[in-house]
Scaffold this motif. Structure first.
Motif, mmCIF file in Angstrom:
data_model
loop_
_atom_site.group_PDB
_atom_site.id
_atom_site.type_symbol
_atom_site.label_atom_id
_atom_site.label_comp_id
_atom_site.label_asym_id
_atom_site.label_seq_id
_atom_site.Cartn_x
_atom_site.Cartn_y
_atom_site.Cartn_z
ATOM 1 N N ALA A 45 62.693 14.954 33.053
ATOM 2 C CA ALA A 45 61.467 14.814 32.171
ATOM 3 C C ALA A 45 61.693 14.464 30.771
ATOM 4 N N ALA A 46 62.686 14.811 30.213
ATOM 5 C CA ALA A 46 63.020 14.427 28.897
ATOM 6 C C ALA A 46 63.473 13.194 28.489
ATOM 7 N N LEU A 47 64.127 12.699 29.648
ATOM 8 C CA LEU A 47 64.451 11.102 29.305
ATOM 9 C C LEU A 47 63.409 10.267 29.637
ATOM 10 N N SER A 48 62.371 10.883 30.557
ATOM 11 C CA SER A 48 61.438 10.092 30.849
ATOM 12 C C SER A 48 60.437 9.979 29.629
ATOM 13 N N GLU A 49 60.314 11.150 28.992
ATOM 14 C CA GLU A 49 59.764 11.258 27.605
ATOM 15 C C GLU A 49 60.070 10.164 26.636
ATOM 16 N N LYS A 50 61.121 9.716 26.753
ATOM 17 C CA LYS A 50 62.035 8.767 25.787
ATOM 18 C C LYS A 50 61.411 7.365 26.210
ATOM 19 N N GLY A 51 60.802 7.125 27.291
ATOM 20 C CA GLY A 51 60.381 6.022 27.834
ATOM 21 C C GLY A 51 61.353 5.323 28.914
ATOM 22 N N LEU A 52 62.117 5.889 29.257
ATOM 23 C CA LEU A 52 63.100 5.536 30.167
ATOM 24 C C LEU A 52 62.610 5.630 31.632
ATOM 25 N N ARG A 53 62.999 4.966 32.554
ATOM 26 C CA ARG A 53 62.573 4.838 33.945
ATOM 27 C C ARG A 53 63.756 5.888 34.569
ATOM 28 N N VAL A 54 63.332 6.751 35.270
ATOM 29 C CA VAL A 54 64.253 7.783 35.604
ATOM 30 C C VAL A 54 64.193 7.957 37.042
ATOM 31 N N VAL A 55 65.186 8.303 37.781
ATOM 32 C CA VAL A 55 65.210 8.866 39.250
ATOM 33 C C VAL A 55 66.038 10.030 39.283
ATOM 34 N N ALA B 139 69.181 16.314 26.839
ATOM 35 C CA ALA B 139 69.081 14.836 27.406
ATOM 36 C C ALA B 139 69.636 13.643 26.450
ATOM 37 N N GLU B 140 69.140 13.728 25.141
ATOM 38 C CA GLU B 140 69.357 12.744 24.345
ATOM 39 C C GLU B 140 70.952 12.653 23.773
ATOM 40 N N CYS B 141 71.551 13.866 23.877
ATOM 41 C CA CYS B 141 72.960 13.880 23.623
ATOM 42 C C CYS B 141 73.767 13.262 24.953
ATOM 43 N N ILE B 142 73.350 13.567 25.894
ATOM 44 C CA ILE B 142 74.022 13.167 27.327
ATOM 45 C C ILE B 142 73.707 11.805 27.417
ATOM 46 N N TYR B 143 72.449 11.167 27.283
ATOM 47 C CA TYR B 143 72.155 9.615 27.321
ATOM 48 C C TYR B 143 72.952 9.022 26.196
ATOM 49 N N ALA B 144 73.119 9.365 24.939
ATOM 50 C CA ALA B 144 73.870 8.626 23.909
ATOM 51 C C ALA B 144 75.446 8.815 24.285
ATOM 52 N N ARG B 145 76.044 9.881 24.997
ATOM 53 C CA ARG B 145 77.233 9.760 25.194
ATOM 54 C C ARG B 145 77.479 8.763 26.362
ATOM 55 N N GLU B 146 76.886 8.655 27.172
ATOM 56 C CA GLU B 146 76.766 7.565 28.523
ATOM 57 C C GLU B 146 76.746 6.260 27.778
#
Length: 255
Positions: free
Chosen positions: A23-33, A242-249
């Protein structure tokens, strides 16, 4: 497309954590599955307000191959696309093989091409890392594995076993170890114990989630923290993780 697999001891709060991260990644405007890889098919339950969605395996049993992707993928009201692999009829067949078949079926039905997700999260059954439950670790599915644990001895033991499996699978070009998430921690001693274990695998702690009563209230209401208590400190902790993991990846930050 970033694909991540989440493992951990049964009951550690993996599905709750993954759902809030999604949900946090979706809030950032990302398409999440989010794909639940568990015969219980309850990974996405709270994202869908307690409503169980048709699993891939049960849909295959009913309709063979005569169904659409939209029959097994549901978009929640927080924007996360939800799917559940499900499993075999109890007492018949292999649950691990069911995960393999279901993921292959979702791929064949065009999940990745049709939805074009930015992030895919695989929520994998407990601490089982053999056979089909290792399927999400394969590179064509996930680039990194994140392991949830608490400071409790059996949880750390399970986390170490999963980390060992990830380490062994590296030779087969499977996903790498992204790091450890400490859930329901009560003290710095818990953090220190997990950090010590993580160091043995040349890894570290990427997130700390406290034992918060809000989680229990959200679970009881078949809800997620970001929707029920979006302004709470815990919701902000999920967002930062969520932001941390996304940035790491994405290769732009470490945490």
């Amino acid at each position: 497309m970033i694909q991540l697999a989440f493992y951990g001891k049964g009951g550690i709060g993996k599905s709750t954590t993954v759902s809030n991260l999604a949900a946090a990644l979706s809030e950032k405007g990302l398409r999440v599955v989010q794909i639940g890889c568990d015969p219980k098919a309850d990974s996405t339950l709270n994202l869908c307000h307690g409503k169980r969605i048709p699993t891939v395996m049960e849909t295959c049993r009913k309709h063979n191959d005569d169904f659409k992707l939209s029959d097994v993928v549901v978009k929640s009201d927080v924007g996360v696309y939800c799917a559940e692999t499900g499993g075999p009829i109890p007492g018949v067949g292999c649950a691990g093989r069911g995960v393999i078949s279901a993921l292959e079926k979702l791929k064949a039905k065009g999940l990745y091409e049709t939805l074009s997700p930015d992030v895919v999260l695989y929520d994998v059954l407990g601490d089982v890392v053999c056979g089909g439950f290792a399927m999400p670790m394969r590179r064509q599915y996930a680039q990194s594995v994140y392991i949830l644990t608490s400071g409790e001895a059996m949880s750390i033991y399970a986390a170490a076993n999963i980390a060992m499996a990830v380490d062994r699978f590296k030779k087969r070009h499977y996903a790498g170890l992204g790091g450890f998430i400490v859930n329901r921690y009560h003290s710095e001693e818990d953090i220190a114990q997990v950090a010590h274990m993580a160091g043995q695998f040349h890894s570290g702690i990427v997130g700390r989630l406290p034992d918060d009563e809000i989680v229990k209230k959200a679970d009881q209401a078949h809800d997620i923290v970001l929707r029920m208590a979006g302004d709470s400190p815990l919701a902000e902790t999920y967002r930062k993780l969520a932001e941390c993991i996304y940035a790491r990846e994405c290769g732009s930050e470490s945490c």
